[in-house]
Write a protein that holds these residues in place. Structure first.
Motif, short mmCIF file in Angstrom:
data_model
loop_
_atom_site.label_atom_id
_atom_site.label_comp_id
_atom_site.label_asym_id
_atom_site.label_seq_id
_atom_site.Cartn_x
_atom_site.Cartn_y
_atom_site.Cartn_z
N ASP A 10 0.84 -1.21 0.00
CA ASP A 10 0.00 0.00 0.00
C ASP A 10 0.87 1.26 0.00
O ASP A 10 0.97 1.96 1.01
CB ASP A 10 -0.92 -0.01 1.23
CG ASP A 10 -1.88 1.17 1.26
OD1 ASP A 10 -2.07 1.81 0.20
OD2 ASP A 10 -2.44 1.46 2.34
N PRO A 11 1.49 1.58 -1.12
CA PRO A 11 2.34 2.78 -1.16
C PRO A 11 1.56 4.08 -1.01
O PRO A 11 2.16 5.13 -0.77
CB PRO A 11 3.00 2.69 -2.54
CG PRO A 11 2.06 1.86 -3.36
CD PRO A 11 1.48 0.86 -2.40
N ASP A 12 0.23 4.02 -1.16
CA ASP A 12 -0.59 5.22 -1.02
C ASP A 12 -1.00 5.48 0.43
O ASP A 12 -1.74 6.44 0.69
CB ASP A 12 -1.85 5.10 -1.88
CG ASP A 12 -1.52 5.08 -3.37
OD1 ASP A 12 -0.54 5.75 -3.76
OD2 ASP A 12 -2.23 4.39 -4.13
N HIS A 13 -0.55 4.65 1.35
CA HIS A 13 -0.81 4.92 2.76
C HIS A 13 -0.35 6.35 3.07
O HIS A 13 0.73 6.77 2.62
CB HIS A 13 -0.04 3.92 3.63
CG HIS A 13 -0.29 4.07 5.09
ND1 HIS A 13 0.25 5.10 5.84
CD2 HIS A 13 -1.01 3.32 5.96
CE1 HIS A 13 -0.13 4.98 7.09
NE2 HIS A 13 -0.89 3.91 7.19
N PRO A 14 -1.14 7.13 3.82
CA PRO A 14 -0.80 8.55 4.02
C PRO A 14 0.62 8.81 4.52
O PRO A 14 1.28 9.74 4.06
CB PRO A 14 -1.84 9.01 5.04
CG PRO A 14 -3.02 8.11 4.80
CD PRO A 14 -2.43 6.78 4.43
N LEU A 15 1.10 8.01 5.46
CA LEU A 15 2.45 8.22 5.97
C LEU A 15 3.49 7.99 4.88
O LEU A 15 4.42 8.80 4.70
CB LEU A 15 2.72 7.28 7.15
CG LEU A 15 4.14 7.31 7.72
CD1 LEU A 15 4.47 8.68 8.30
CD2 LEU A 15 4.32 6.22 8.78
N TYR A 49 15.74 0.06 2.66
CA TYR A 49 14.35 -0.35 2.48
C TYR A 49 13.60 -0.15 3.79
O TYR A 49 14.13 -0.39 4.87
CB TYR A 49 14.25 -1.82 2.06
CG TYR A 49 14.71 -2.07 0.65
CD1 TYR A 49 13.83 -1.95 -0.43
CD2 TYR A 49 16.04 -2.41 0.39
CE1 TYR A 49 14.27 -2.17 -1.73
CE2 TYR A 49 16.47 -2.63 -0.91
CZ TYR A 49 15.58 -2.50 -1.96
OH TYR A 49 16.02 -2.71 -3.24
N LEU A 50 12.35 0.32 3.67
CA LEU A 50 11.48 0.47 4.83
C LEU A 50 10.43 -0.63 4.77
O LEU A 50 9.70 -0.74 3.78
CB LEU A 50 10.83 1.85 4.85
CG LEU A 50 11.72 2.98 5.40
CD1 LEU A 50 12.85 3.31 4.43
CD2 LEU A 50 10.93 4.23 5.71
N LEU A 51 10.37 -1.43 5.82
CA LEU A 51 9.51 -2.61 5.85
C LEU A 51 8.16 -2.27 6.46
O LEU A 51 7.99 -2.29 7.68
CB LEU A 51 10.21 -3.72 6.65
CG LEU A 51 9.46 -5.04 6.83
CD1 LEU A 51 9.07 -5.65 5.49
CD2 LEU A 51 10.29 -6.01 7.64
N LYS A 52 7.19 -1.94 5.60
CA LYS A 52 5.83 -1.60 6.06
C LYS A 52 4.89 -2.75 5.70
O LYS A 52 3.87 -2.60 5.04
CB LYS A 52 5.36 -0.30 5.40
CG LYS A 52 4.00 0.19 5.92
CD LYS A 52 4.08 0.65 7.35
CE LYS A 52 2.76 1.24 7.84
NZ LYS A 52 1.76 0.19 8.11
N SER A 53 5.25 -3.93 6.14
CA SER A 53 4.43 -5.12 5.94
C SER A 53 4.98 -6.19 6.87
O SER A 53 6.19 -6.22 7.15
CB SER A 53 4.48 -5.60 4.48
OG SER A 53 3.70 -6.76 4.31
N ARG A 54 4.08 -7.09 7.34
CA ARG A 54 4.53 -8.09 8.31
C ARG A 54 4.15 -9.50 7.89
O ARG A 54 4.14 -10.42 8.72
CB ARG A 54 3.94 -7.76 9.69
CG ARG A 54 4.49 -6.47 10.28
CD ARG A 54 3.80 -6.09 11.57
NE ARG A 54 2.47 -5.54 11.33
CZ ARG A 54 1.64 -5.16 12.29
NH1 ARG A 54 1.98 -5.29 13.55
NH2 ARG A 54 0.46 -4.65 11.99
N THR A 55 3.84 -9.69 6.61
CA THR A 55 3.48 -11.02 6.15
C THR A 55 4.73 -11.89 6.05
O THR A 55 5.85 -11.38 5.99
CB THR A 55 2.81 -10.95 4.76
OG1 THR A 55 3.78 -10.48 3.80
CG2 THR A 55 1.62 -10.00 4.77
N PRO A 56 4.56 -13.20 6.02
CA PRO A 56 5.73 -14.08 5.87
C PRO A 56 6.56 -13.75 4.64
O PRO A 56 7.80 -13.78 4.69
CB PRO A 56 5.10 -15.48 5.79
CG PRO A 56 3.83 -15.36 6.57
CD PRO A 56 3.32 -13.98 6.27
#
Length: 272
Positions: A10-15, A49-56
């Motif tokens: 979701d690169p469109d997340h506001p942050l 890299y910024l890790l904005k996901s927690r899936t396997p």
């Protein structure tokens, strides 16, 4: 010019969108979707890299990038630790943080087969994820009813702490603290809106406490849920999240952009 990569669906997340706008003025920004990224993701590596996901798959991608010497914020190891509420509680308590006493059960069915709670409990999925289990249970009949839909779910329990009914949502980006107040999701009225707080509105010592959490858990971007308990409003940490949304917080995109560039420079220097 630095290249900053976001690992996110979701690169469109506001942050993220706010940070991308700031970074894109002078730097290159790329996005890797953790569920679809393939070998091409390694052909031209970003500087950080910024890790904005927690899936396997996201964690596996982050580990692969780290193995090539590229910094990832937060690291795959730190992110995975915050998904295991048992390990989270153990580390927090070992470090002397005021974390809720946490008990672990192999399944909710196993817990429900016992005598039931002596007082109100908060039951949570052991493994934090989207749409996981978080519920208050006051008696055995409620526990059995809850187990009807979650019997095989590994869970933890925390004694329900009397509080104001509001969660203090505290977020940190590289030592900069942001704060808000939100009605607890366990409240009968439901979660409700989030109201931003100035740091001067926090009880003394709370900002320093949440910065300490990052040091203990080796996190750069994270959230801490804190309750004010008892007559004196003592802080009680009930959850820690790696790279939360931090929506609507003035200055958060700027702090994230600055962190990205600093870690990118550090990564380039380390690989030189």
């Amino acid at each position: 010019m630095s290249t900053v990569g976001f690992i996110t669906p979701d690169p469109d997340h506001p942050l993220l969108a706010g940070a991308t706008e700031l970074l894109g003025r002078d730097h290159r920004v790329v996005t890797l979707h953790p569920e679809t990224a393939g070998a091409e993701a390694f052909e031209r590596l970003a500087d950080v890299y910024l890790l904005k996901s927690r899936t396997p798959r996201a964690l596996a991608l982050a580990r692969a990038l780290e193995s090539r010497g590229v910094p990832v914020v937060n690291s795959a190891e730190a992110t995975a630790l915050c998904q295991d509420r048992t390990a989270m509680a153990e580390l927090a308590c070992d470090a002397g943080l005021p974390f809720a006493t946490t008990r672990t059960y192999a399944s909710l069915g196993e817990l429900a087969a016992g005598p039931g709670p002596a007082g109100p409990l908060v039951v949570k999925s052991r493994h934090s994820r989207r749409h996981d289990l978080v519920a208050r249970v006051d008696n055995r009949s409620q526990l059995v009813e809850l187990a009807g839909g979650w019997a095989n779910e590994p869970v933890v329990t925390q004694d329900f702490a009397e509080n104001s009914g509001y969660d203090h949502k505290l977020w940190v980006i590289a030592g900069t603290v942001f704060a808000a107040l939100r009605r607890s999701e366990l409240a009968p009225e439901g979660r409700g809106a989030t109201r931003s707080l100035g740091l001067g509105q926090l009880p003394p010592g709370w900002a320093e406490l949440v910065v300490r959490v990052g040091e203990v858990f080796r996190l750069d971007v994270y959230g801490v849920d804190v309750l004010a308990t008892g007559a004196q409003g003592a802080p009680l940490i009930v959850d820690i999240n790696a790279f939360p949304g931090i929506r609507g917080q003035a200055g958060a995109p700027e702090a994230l952009a600055a962190l990205s560039l600093r870690r990118a420079r550090e990564g380039v220097a380390a690989r030189a």
